[in-house]
Design a protein around this motif. Structure first.
Motif, mmCIF file in Angstrom:
data_model
loop_
_atom_site.group_PDB
_atom_site.id
_atom_site.type_symbol
_atom_site.label_atom_id
_atom_site.label_comp_id
_atom_site.label_asym_id
_atom_site.label_seq_id
_atom_site.Cartn_x
_atom_site.Cartn_y
_atom_site.Cartn_z
ATOM 1 N N GLU A 35 6.280 42.451 -5.824
ATOM 2 C CA GLU A 35 7.726 42.222 -5.673
ATOM 3 C C GLU A 35 8.182 40.976 -6.438
ATOM 4 O O GLU A 35 9.348 40.877 -6.809
ATOM 5 C CB GLU A 35 8.088 42.055 -4.194
ATOM 6 N N THR A 40 11.123 39.285 -12.010
ATOM 7 C CA THR A 40 11.135 38.301 -13.089
ATOM 8 C C THR A 40 10.802 38.954 -14.424
ATOM 9 O O THR A 40 10.273 40.067 -14.479
ATOM 10 C CB THR A 40 10.097 37.191 -12.832
ATOM 11 N N TRP A 107 11.407 34.729 2.187
ATOM 12 C CA TRP A 107 12.649 35.280 1.634
ATOM 13 C C TRP A 107 13.781 35.206 2.671
ATOM 14 O O TRP A 107 13.554 35.271 3.884
ATOM 15 C CB TRP A 107 12.444 36.742 1.235
ATOM 16 N N GLN A 135 20.036 34.471 -15.406
ATOM 17 C CA GLN A 135 20.234 35.911 -15.556
ATOM 18 C C GLN A 135 19.283 36.675 -14.650
ATOM 19 O O GLN A 135 18.162 36.254 -14.435
ATOM 20 C CB GLN A 135 20.096 36.351 -17.014
ATOM 21 N N PRO A 141 19.834 42.500 -6.825
ATOM 22 C CA PRO A 141 21.088 41.872 -6.387
ATOM 23 C C PRO A 141 20.874 40.611 -5.546
ATOM 24 O O PRO A 141 21.755 39.754 -5.495
ATOM 25 C CB PRO A 141 21.776 42.967 -5.572
ATOM 26 N N MET A 147 22.790 33.224 -7.268
ATOM 27 C CA MET A 147 23.629 32.633 -8.327
ATOM 28 C C MET A 147 25.069 32.455 -7.850
ATOM 29 O O MET A 147 25.707 31.443 -8.127
ATOM 30 C CB MET A 147 23.549 33.509 -9.585
HETATM 31 C C1 LIG Z 1 15.401 36.369 -5.601
HETATM 32 C C2 LIG Z 1 14.668 35.375 -4.694
HETATM 33 C C3 LIG Z 1 14.292 34.153 -5.486
HETATM 34 C C4 LIG Z 1 15.602 34.976 -3.552
HETATM 35 O O1 LIG Z 1 14.968 33.958 -2.812
HETATM 36 P P1 LIG Z 1 15.488 33.579 -1.337
HETATM 37 O O2 LIG Z 1 14.917 32.268 -0.982
HETATM 38 O O3 LIG Z 1 15.245 34.733 -0.434
HETATM 39 O O4 LIG Z 1 17.062 33.442 -1.611
HETATM 40 P P2 LIG Z 1 18.174 32.898 -0.595
HETATM 41 O O5 LIG Z 1 17.674 33.054 0.800
HETATM 42 O O6 LIG Z 1 18.595 31.553 -1.058
HETATM 43 O O7 LIG Z 1 19.374 33.892 -0.872
HETATM 44 C C5 LIG Z 1 19.154 35.305 -0.903
HETATM 45 C C6 LIG Z 1 20.483 36.005 -0.714
HETATM 46 O O8 LIG Z 1 20.386 37.340 -1.215
HETATM 47 C C7 LIG Z 1 20.757 38.241 -0.205
HETATM 48 N N1 LIG Z 1 20.020 39.455 -0.450
HETATM 49 C C8 LIG Z 1 18.709 39.684 -0.274
HETATM 50 N N2 LIG Z 1 18.421 40.949 -0.649
HETATM 51 C C9 LIG Z 1 19.560 41.505 -1.088
HETATM 52 C C10 LIG Z 1 19.923 42.797 -1.613
HETATM 53 N N3 LIG Z 1 19.008 43.755 -1.773
HETATM 54 N N4 LIG Z 1 21.209 42.996 -1.971
HETATM 55 C C11 LIG Z 1 22.124 42.023 -1.836
HETATM 56 N N5 LIG Z 1 21.857 40.806 -1.334
HETATM 57 C C12 LIG Z 1 20.583 40.543 -0.969
HETATM 58 C C13 LIG Z 1 20.411 37.544 1.071
HETATM 59 O O9 LIG Z 1 21.098 38.099 2.158
HETATM 60 C C14 LIG Z 1 20.873 36.127 0.740
HETATM 61 O O10 LIG Z 1 22.282 36.017 0.778
HETATM 62 P P3 LIG Z 1 23.072 35.384 2.063
HETATM 63 O O11 LIG Z 1 22.577 33.974 2.221
HETATM 64 O O12 LIG Z 1 24.494 35.471 1.660
HETATM 65 O O13 LIG Z 1 22.702 36.244 3.233
HETATM 66 C C15 LIG Z 1 13.384 36.011 -4.096
HETATM 67 O O14 LIG Z 1 13.717 37.233 -3.490
HETATM 68 C C16 LIG Z 1 12.318 36.253 -5.140
HETATM 69 O O15 LIG Z 1 11.514 35.380 -5.427
HETATM 70 N N6 LIG Z 1 12.297 37.466 -5.725
HETATM 71 C C17 LIG Z 1 11.286 37.820 -6.726
HETATM 72 C C18 LIG Z 1 11.420 36.991 -7.984
HETATM 73 C C19 LIG Z 1 12.841 36.995 -8.548
HETATM 74 O O16 LIG Z 1 13.531 37.989 -8.465
HETATM 75 N N7 LIG Z 1 13.270 35.856 -9.115
HETATM 76 C C20 LIG Z 1 14.574 35.733 -9.682
HETATM 77 C C21 LIG Z 1 14.587 36.184 -11.104
HETATM 78 S S1 LIG Z 1 16.239 36.221 -11.789
#
Ligand SMILES: CC(C)(COP(=O)(O)OP(=O)(O)OC[C@H]1O[C@@H](n2cnc3c(N)ncnc32)[C@H](O)[C@@H]1OP(=O)(O)O)[C@@H](O)C(=O)NCCC(=O)NCCS
Length: 179
Positions: A35, A40, A107, A135, A141, A147
């Motif tokens: 995941e 990324t 997460w 990006q 999402p 972002m």
């Molecule tokens: C993306 C990622 C960094 C988010 O990290 P995180 O610490 O969970 O992020 P946060 O808790 O600060 O915020 C996540 C937000 O996304 C929302 N969210 C999670 N899954 C979602 C989905 N499928 N659709 C819409 N929103 C979603 C959460 O509800 C939260 O928003 P909220 O605070 O308004 O409720 C993490 O999931 C990750 O490492 N993913 C894999 C690597 C990656 O994608 N990196 C980014 C590359 S651009």
């Protein structure tokens, strides 16, 4: 080359510190989850043995040359590694690209947002940056939500811009300006 140590940044719930060689096994374990690689453009999957050590070994020179600032996201006290956050710098234009991942067990706790906010503030206040962009793939999402929470503005969608695991993926571009 600018010979100064990499910064350590403290937030309400997190400490952002330089990675150490001893973090490598945990990086491989956490970032090795499918995941993480799926979201990324750069994290390999499967995560090869030795790749985390090699990656960590690049950080000091990349900082000294002001090319990339990469920090470990950790929890204070126990120094648990929960993720990574970075700025890819283009100092000639005083801009950077933000990137991050958070280990799956943490997460949706707001850690990506909190860590990113700290490194963005550092970029504007201490590195003199003018623009920070980020990006995400349209099918990710949650990253777009990070972002938005950072106050970044969506600037456009690069259609089928990147070939990831055999699929042309749309990239959504966000940015925030110093002002
Ligand atoms: C993306 C990622 C960094 C988010 O990290 P995180 O610490 O969970 O992020 P946060 O808790 O600060 O915020 C996540 C937000 O996304 C929302 N969210 C999670 N899954 C979602 C989905 N499928 N659709 C819409 N929103 C979603 C959460 O509800 C939260 O928003 P909220 O605070 O308004 O409720 C993490 O999931 C990750 O490492 N993913 C894999 C690597 C990656 O994608 N990196 C980014 C590359 S651009």
């Amino acid at each position: 080359m600018i010979e100064d140590p990499m910064p350590t940044l403290e937030t309400e719930r997190l400490v952002l510190r330089p990675f150490r060689p001893g973090d490598a096994a945990e990086v491989q374990r956490l970032a090795g989850e499918r995941e993480i690689a799926a979201g990324t453009l750069t994290v390999p999957h499967p995560y090869p043995d030795g790749a985390a050590e090699e990656w960590i070994a690049t950080h000091a020179a990349n900082w000294a040359e002001r090319k990339v600032l990469t920090l470990a996201v950790t929890t204070p006290g126990d120094d648990t590694l929960v993720g990574a956050v970075g700025l890819m710098l283009t100092m000639a234009d005083r801009r950077a690209e933000l990137g991050y991942w958070i280990g799956i067990p943490w997460w949706n706790l707001g850690y990506a947002t909190e860590a990113s906010r700290a490194i963005i503030d550092f970029g504007f206040a201490s590195l003199g940056l003018h623009r920070i962009m980020a990006q995400h793939m349209a099918r990710n999402p949650g990253s777009g939500r990070v972002m938005q929470k950072l106050g970044m503005q969506q600037e456009g969608i690069l259609r089928q811009h990147t070939l990831k695991w055999g699929v042309f993926e749309d990239l959504v571009v966000y940015a925030v300006l110093a002002e």
